[in-house]
Scaffold this motif. Sequence first.
Motif, mmCIF file in Angstrom:
data_model
loop_
_atom_site.group_PDB
_atom_site.id
_atom_site.type_symbol
_atom_site.label_atom_id
_atom_site.label_comp_id
_atom_site.label_asym_id
_atom_site.label_seq_id
_atom_site.Cartn_x
_atom_site.Cartn_y
_atom_site.Cartn_z
ATOM 1 N N GLN A 119 66.621 38.338 -16.694
ATOM 2 C CA GLN A 119 65.940 38.570 -17.979
ATOM 3 C C GLN A 119 66.055 39.997 -18.474
ATOM 4 O O GLN A 119 66.125 40.242 -19.665
ATOM 5 C CB GLN A 119 64.475 38.196 -17.870
ATOM 6 C CG GLN A 119 64.289 36.701 -17.731
ATOM 7 C CD GLN A 119 62.826 36.311 -17.809
ATOM 8 O OE1 GLN A 119 61.999 37.044 -18.331
ATOM 9 N NE2 GLN A 119 62.518 35.145 -17.271
ATOM 10 N N GLY A 120 66.049 40.928 -17.544
ATOM 11 C CA GLY A 120 66.172 42.311 -17.982
ATOM 12 C C GLY A 120 65.305 43.265 -17.196
ATOM 13 O O GLY A 120 64.585 42.866 -16.276
ATOM 14 N N THR A 121 65.403 44.523 -17.596
ATOM 15 C CA THR A 121 64.731 45.577 -16.862
ATOM 16 C C THR A 121 64.051 46.507 -17.843
ATOM 17 O O THR A 121 64.555 46.741 -18.939
ATOM 18 C CB THR A 121 65.772 46.380 -16.053
ATOM 19 O OG1 THR A 121 66.443 45.492 -15.165
ATOM 20 C CG2 THR A 121 65.117 47.488 -15.249
ATOM 21 N N SER A 122 62.884 47.007 -17.414
ATOM 22 C CA SER A 122 62.183 47.965 -18.246
ATOM 23 C C SER A 122 61.847 49.166 -17.368
ATOM 24 O O SER A 122 61.179 49.021 -16.356
ATOM 25 C CB SER A 122 60.924 47.290 -18.780
ATOM 26 O OG SER A 122 60.260 48.157 -19.635
ATOM 27 N N ILE A 123 62.385 50.330 -17.742
ATOM 28 C CA ILE A 123 62.149 51.530 -16.932
ATOM 29 C C ILE A 123 61.380 52.532 -17.777
ATOM 30 O O ILE A 123 61.775 52.833 -18.913
ATOM 31 C CB ILE A 123 63.484 52.128 -16.450
ATOM 32 C CG1 ILE A 123 64.232 51.042 -15.651
ATOM 33 C CG2 ILE A 123 63.246 53.389 -15.615
ATOM 34 C CD1 ILE A 123 65.428 51.516 -14.880
ATOM 35 N N ALA A 124 60.244 52.988 -17.235
ATOM 36 C CA ALA A 124 59.381 53.871 -18.016
ATOM 37 C C ALA A 124 59.308 55.252 -17.386
ATOM 38 O O ALA A 124 59.124 55.383 -16.180
ATOM 39 C CB ALA A 124 57.997 53.265 -18.130
ATOM 40 N N VAL A 125 59.470 56.264 -18.228
ATOM 41 C CA VAL A 125 59.288 57.650 -17.793
ATOM 42 C C VAL A 125 57.956 58.125 -18.365
ATOM 43 O O VAL A 125 57.739 58.089 -19.561
ATOM 44 C CB VAL A 125 60.428 58.536 -18.338
ATOM 45 C CG1 VAL A 125 60.209 59.984 -17.931
ATOM 46 C CG2 VAL A 125 61.771 58.035 -17.841
#
Length: 512
Positions: free
Chosen positions: A501-507
Amino acid sequence: MEDRILILAPRGRDAQIASELIQQSGFPCTTCVDLDNMVVELDAGASAALITEEALAKGDRTGISDWLKSQPAWSDLPFVVLANGDRSPRSALASMRLEDLGNIVLLERPLHAEAMVGAIRSAVKARHRQYEIREFAATLERSVQERTIELEAARDTLEVALDAAGMGNWTLDVGTGEIESTPRYDQIFGYDEPQRGWNRERFLGHVDVADRVIVATALTAAAAQGEINLECLISTKDGSARWIAVNGRVRRDLDGTPSRITGVVSDITARREADARLAQAQKMDAVGQLTGGVAHDFNNLLTPIVGSLDLLRRRLIDDERGQKLVMAALSAAERASTLTQRLLAFARRQTLQPSAVNISSLIDGITDLMRRSLGPTIEVVIDVPADLSSARADPNQLELALLNLAINARDAMPSGGQLTVSATEIDVEEGSVPALKAGRYIRVTATDTGTGMDEHTLAHAIEPFFSTKGVGKGTGLGLSMVHGLAAQSGGTLTISSVVGQGTSIAVWLPAT
Ligand SMILES: Nc1ncnc2c1ncn2[C@@H]1O[C@H](COP(=O)(O)OP(=O)(O)O)[C@@H](O)[C@H]1O
Ligand SMILES: [Mg+2]
């Protein structure tokens, strides 16, 4: 009324004479007209009854038999029976009727006043013993009730305390394998409704397949060892995985054979996760220190190498072939230097020049570059409110970090997709985001519609040199650099990803 004597002697003046004699001896008397009337009077209370045999033979006796049978356990009303006094032996039927009365004293006629009064006196005495037993039974019952109430209160207190501690209570019958449970126990296994029919097999069915044999063995061994203490992975009713701790003690029969195991169960998933996070953080710290040290020394070595190559290049100004060689060496040294920079970033030892960064214009500034790097098959969506507070970070390093995330997204979407770069302002409470202190943060998120990461990749993605991209394709330093930058800036990096489905990367960066 309880002390009086009932008299049923319908013939002649029998009743009157008996009544007078008995009353003279100090016992109140009531004369009854027939058996049914006697039953009514018995209900009102009596300590003994005087009855003539012929009265007993007459009339319907079901009333009196029922009354006698319905006496409470302490009661056995004494009867003094005045027999007929015929010389002929008593018929079988008559004897049976007498026996029906139970507690009787038979007085044959002719009647002696003395004998009758004596019999009444003994009957009353016997009746008083019965009253004493009744009192005693009542006291006993009262104290049993009191103890029961106390026990119930104690049990409630225990249950409330266990519940407050998030602990379920269970008892396993060693013989049958049946398990009694409290509602909290059921909840831990994912059941909102209280459950019946728990047993050893059903419990083991929830235990993770890999742990099942060990847990079953421990349960069996518990009977011999006297206790059980274990932690295992279970899958709850809806299939989610949780860690539980099980602690129990064996209870024995009077002869010492183990009959039951009683104990508690609690959900320790949060503690387990915290432990794992701590271990991971410690590992990363160790790797960071090592990498940082090496990178730092390596970087120091690069300075004279690059300096000397530079000098050499000037000397070989007329030597075309020499120039080429030196330029190749210089560009290799350049790449080495970039590499060490990233290692230093991961180790949180790069030199940062933080300032208040306007995230909206920083992202604006790199959007073009991002679009060009990602190609036409990937749509880039920017979702950043203009009135966002600024974040405290090194803008150059932050640009690099976001480009890194974009490149990773591209690699995860080989046949195209969408990359959304968004930013929001969030108030973080202590403990709600791992590794973040309470405060206000700007969260910049890169979300792609790519392959996603499996559990193993997710667990190792930010480790330096971890790459799934094959030799020569990935360095495994992208995410570790981004994480190092975020951490060194007082923020952190979080990843969520679903395979397919996908990836979410948060800084996360501190807001200014
Ligand atoms: N957006 C993403 N989608 C899927 N997997 C990713 C994504 N970003 C990173 N990864 C995984 O994390 C690994 C480490 O990433 P990174 O540190 O940037 O190293 P590299 O890109 O050189 O492999 C990648 O090899 C990939 O398996
Ligand atoms: Mg990368």
